[in-house]
Design a protein around this motif. Structure first.
Motif, PDB file in Angstrom:
ATOM      1  N   ASP A 124      -6.921   3.832   6.131  1.00  0.00           N
ATOM      2  CA  ASP A 124      -8.158   5.122   4.988  1.00  0.00           C
ATOM      3  C   ASP A 124      -7.850   4.964   3.560  1.00  0.00           C
ATOM      4  OD1 ASP A 124      -9.466   7.004   4.501  1.00  0.00           O
ATOM      5  OD2 ASP A 124      -8.212   8.944   5.457  1.00  0.00           O
ATOM      6  N   ARG A 125      -8.653   4.251   2.994  1.00  0.00           N
ATOM      7  CA  ARG A 125      -9.246   3.554   1.983  1.00  0.00           C
ATOM      8  C   ARG A 125     -10.580   3.687   1.770  1.00  0.00           C
ATOM      9  NH1 ARG A 125      -4.959  -1.832   1.572  1.00  0.00           N
ATOM     10  NH2 ARG A 125      -4.001  -1.505   3.390  1.00  0.00           N
ATOM     11  N   PRO A 126     -10.372   3.642  -0.151  1.00  0.00           N
ATOM     12  CA  PRO A 126     -12.077   3.904  -0.149  1.00  0.00           C
ATOM     13  C   PRO A 126     -12.631   2.511   0.203  1.00  0.00           C
ATOM     14  CG  PRO A 126     -10.293   3.459  -2.553  1.00  0.00           C
ATOM     15  CD  PRO A 126      -9.389   4.286  -0.729  1.00  0.00           C
ATOM     16  N   GLN A 127     -12.269   1.261  -0.622  1.00  0.00           N
ATOM     17  CA  GLN A 127     -12.717  -0.421  -0.234  1.00  0.00           C
ATOM     18  C   GLN A 127     -11.056  -0.302   0.322  1.00  0.00           C
ATOM     19  OE1 GLN A 127     -12.651  -0.884  -4.257  1.00  0.00           O
ATOM     20  NE2 GLN A 127     -14.174  -1.593  -3.952  1.00  0.00           N
ATOM     21  N   THR A 128     -12.423  -2.338   1.696  1.00  0.00           N
ATOM     22  CA  THR A 128     -10.645  -2.931   1.130  1.00  0.00           C
ATOM     23  C   THR A 128     -10.079  -3.089   0.704  1.00  0.00           C
ATOM     24  OG1 THR A 128     -11.977  -4.959   1.506  1.00  0.00           O
ATOM     25  CG2 THR A 128     -12.440  -3.245   4.188  1.00  0.00           C
ATOM     26  N   GLU A 160     -12.186  -6.504  -0.709  1.00  0.00           N
ATOM     27  CA  GLU A 160     -12.640  -6.082  -1.941  1.00  0.00           C
ATOM     28  C   GLU A 160     -12.446  -5.234  -3.350  1.00  0.00           C
ATOM     29  OE1 GLU A 160     -16.307  -4.372   1.722  1.00  0.00           O
ATOM     30  OE2 GLU A 160     -14.790  -3.049   0.083  1.00  0.00           O
ATOM     31  N   THR A 161     -11.116  -4.647  -3.044  1.00  0.00           N
ATOM     32  CA  THR A 161     -10.348  -4.241  -4.247  1.00  0.00           C
ATOM     33  C   THR A 161      -9.685  -5.645  -5.043  1.00  0.00           C
ATOM     34  OG1 THR A 161      -9.443  -2.183  -2.903  1.00  0.00           O
ATOM     35  CG2 THR A 161      -8.583  -3.338  -4.869  1.00  0.00           C
ATOM     36  N   HIS A 206       0.604  -1.454  -0.167  1.00  0.00           N
ATOM     37  CA  HIS A 206       0.016  -0.051  -0.095  1.00  0.00           C
ATOM     38  C   HIS A 206       1.276   1.413   0.006  1.00  0.00           C
ATOM     39  CE1 HIS A 206      -2.811   3.178   2.009  1.00  0.00           C
ATOM     40  NE2 HIS A 206      -3.318   1.995   1.221  1.00  0.00           N
ATOM     41  N   TYR A 230     -13.358  -7.064  -6.841  1.00  0.00           N
ATOM     42  CA  TYR A 230     -13.573  -6.027  -7.629  1.00  0.00           C
ATOM     43  C   TYR A 230     -12.395  -6.142  -8.903  1.00  0.00           C
ATOM     44  CZ  TYR A 230     -14.605  -1.806 -10.712  1.00  0.00           C
ATOM     45  OH  TYR A 230     -14.771  -0.877 -12.082  1.00  0.00           O
TER      46      TYR A 230
END
Length: 488
Positions: free
Chosen positions: A398-402, A405-406, A204, A409
């Motif tokens: 602090d992410r829009p998705q875990t 989930e990323t 990350h 997708y």
């Protein structure tokens, strides 16, 4: 959707749409390497260098991949005529396994459990960024990128480039040609690598080592971390009670290193330190017998739910081998680390997180009662380490998705769009000369050189005014010079 996975171990958890094929374990290289490390630890011998560890690790992984392709179960799968929507390769110098995607005529995704390397970037032609290096420990501006460091970074990139291409040509390519020969209609080794649809990396950007990237290189660092921890086993939960606000220390060295193999002197030094502190200690112990001098405040267990323990609010310190998975879990749950690395990337990770300010790096060779006690007391009493890792944990979460989930997708995205060729950077299909615009640079160098020769020739003939006529409107030239053009 049905998922099929080839493994070399047992997995008791069953999922309806998940089929496992267990291959035969016959990787003698790994067994011999572990025995070598074990003997060095037990006899307090100097540990191997990172470079020699890396070479042995590569040899082990390549041999393991070769054995997997020759396994009867794999051969029967190849001959079954079964079809798949996607092939996911857990990468570790086993590029030739991408031939399986060519065999099943399906898209492929490469999964790399750590940050990007040259080979990983090359799959999707992601830029290299010679000005920085992941292994440097440069995070959030904490370490200045000096001129000397940029020189070293460039040197590392060049060495990596030479080594990767050398190994690719002389080791991996022959394995690919052996298992997926062109005579049977398979594409070339280079072509199957160019057809990788997407790359997942276990990293990350908040961990540092920031580089420019392309859309089909996706970060999923921390994918193994559960959003909600499971309850602890009863005996461990009971051990956590009545800690008198002093907290608990977790001691775990992963799967490749057994703390039972420590030399008697090192083990005694560590146990003596633990017997003198107020904290309790949970120790992942892999030996058949628990040492007789184990203090009452130390609980030794053959198996522990590491991630769930790190999530417990009473954990104060994690004594770790600094494998990337353990480092990631500790940072996610904001637990400082006392790092004792042994092999592979553990040395790099230990140095990196120490530079980040939330760990202390203590090499195994340097462990004494005094050094181990000093490190433990420093980390328990100096709140700087805890505050630093809390800050990094906040950034990491602090992410829009875990991460999971990323990954889900983008995996389904590649399947939906049958390889998602529209995401590929055009550089993937260019050679080294084209990727680095060396041919374009050569054109401009030749053009400048030709122009220089022309100018030199004209000047020698005293025909400088011809140059002006060529570049400017002749009327403008004579007007500027205040010359009556009718004279000519």
């Amino acid at each position: 959707m049905v998922s099929l996975c080839s493994i070399k171990g047992n997995n008791k958890k069953e999922t309806p749409n998940y089929l496992q094929l267990q291959l035969t374990e016959k990787n003698l290289y790994l067994r011999d390497f572990r025995n070598e490390v074990k003997n060095k630890i037990k006899n307090s011998q100097k540990q191997s260098t990172r470079f020699s560890d890396a070479l042995k690790g590569i040899e082990i992984n390549v041999q393991s991949a070769h054995d997997a392709l020759e396994d009867p179960i794999t051969r029967s799968l190849l001959d079954s005529g079964q079809q798949f929507d996607l092939f996911i390769l857990g990468w570790s110098f086993n590029d030739f396994l991408l031939g399986l995607a060519a065999h099943f005529k399906c898209p492929s995704i490469v999964l790399h459990t750590v940050a990007t390397t040259k080979t990983i970037r090359d799959f999707v032609a992601s830029p290299a960024a010679f000005q920085s290096n992941y292994a440097s420990g440069i995070v959030h501006g904490q370490t200045e990128i000096t001129y000397w460091k940029r020189i070293l970074f460039f040197c590392e990139h060049v060495i990596e480039f030479v080594m990767v291409h050398f190994y690719d040509h002389f080791s991996l390519r022959p394995y690919y040609n052996r298992h997926f020969p062109a005579t049977k209609g398979y594409p070339s080794f280079g072509d199957v690598k160019k057809n990788v649809s997407l790359v997942f990396v276990g990293h990350h950007f908040s961990q540092g080592g920031i580089r420019p990237s392309v859309p089909n290189l996706v970060e999923i660092g921390g994918i193994q971390i559960k959003s909600k921890s499971d309850p602890l086993p009863q005996n461990i939960e009971e051990f956590f009670t009545d800690t008198n606000d002093h907290g608990v220390i977790l001691f775990s060295l992963g799967t490749n290193i057994n703390s039972a193999d420590f030399s008697p002197e090192k083990l005694t030094s560590i146990l003596n330190v633990f017997s003198s502190i107020d904290q309790k200690v949970i120790w992942k112990w892999d030996g058949d017998e628990i040492p007789l001098n184990t203090p009452k405040n130390v609980l030794m267990e053959e198996w522990i739910p590491q991630a769930d323990i790190l999530a417990h609010p009473n954990i104060r310190l994690f004594v770790s081998h600094c494998g990337l998975g353990s480092v990631t879990e500790a940072m996610y749950h904001a637990v400082p680390i006392l790092g004792i690395p042994f092999i592979y990337d553990q040395h790099i990770n230990a140095v990196k997180i120490a530079e980040e300010g939330w760990a202390i790096h203590l090499p195994y060779d340097n462990i004494t009662t005094e050094s181990f006690s000093s490190a433990v007391q420093e980390m328990l009493t100096n709140q700087t380490y805890a505050l630093r890792v809390k800050h990094l944990s906040t950034l990491y979460k602090d992410r829009p998705q875990t991460a999971l989930e990323t990954a889900v997708y983008w995996t389904e995205y590649v399947i939906r769009h049958r390889g998602a060729a529209h995401m590929q950077f055009p550089l993937v299909h260019m050679n080294f000369v084209q990727q680095n615009s060396l041919d374009v640079l050569l054109f401009y160098v030749a053009a400048v050189f030709l122009l220089y020769k022309i100018c030199k020739k004209l000047l020698q003939k005293r025909s400088l005014w011809i140059i002006f006529v060529a570049f400017f409107n002749i009327d403008t030239v004579f007007d500027w010079a205040d010359i009556d053009i009718s004279m000519y």
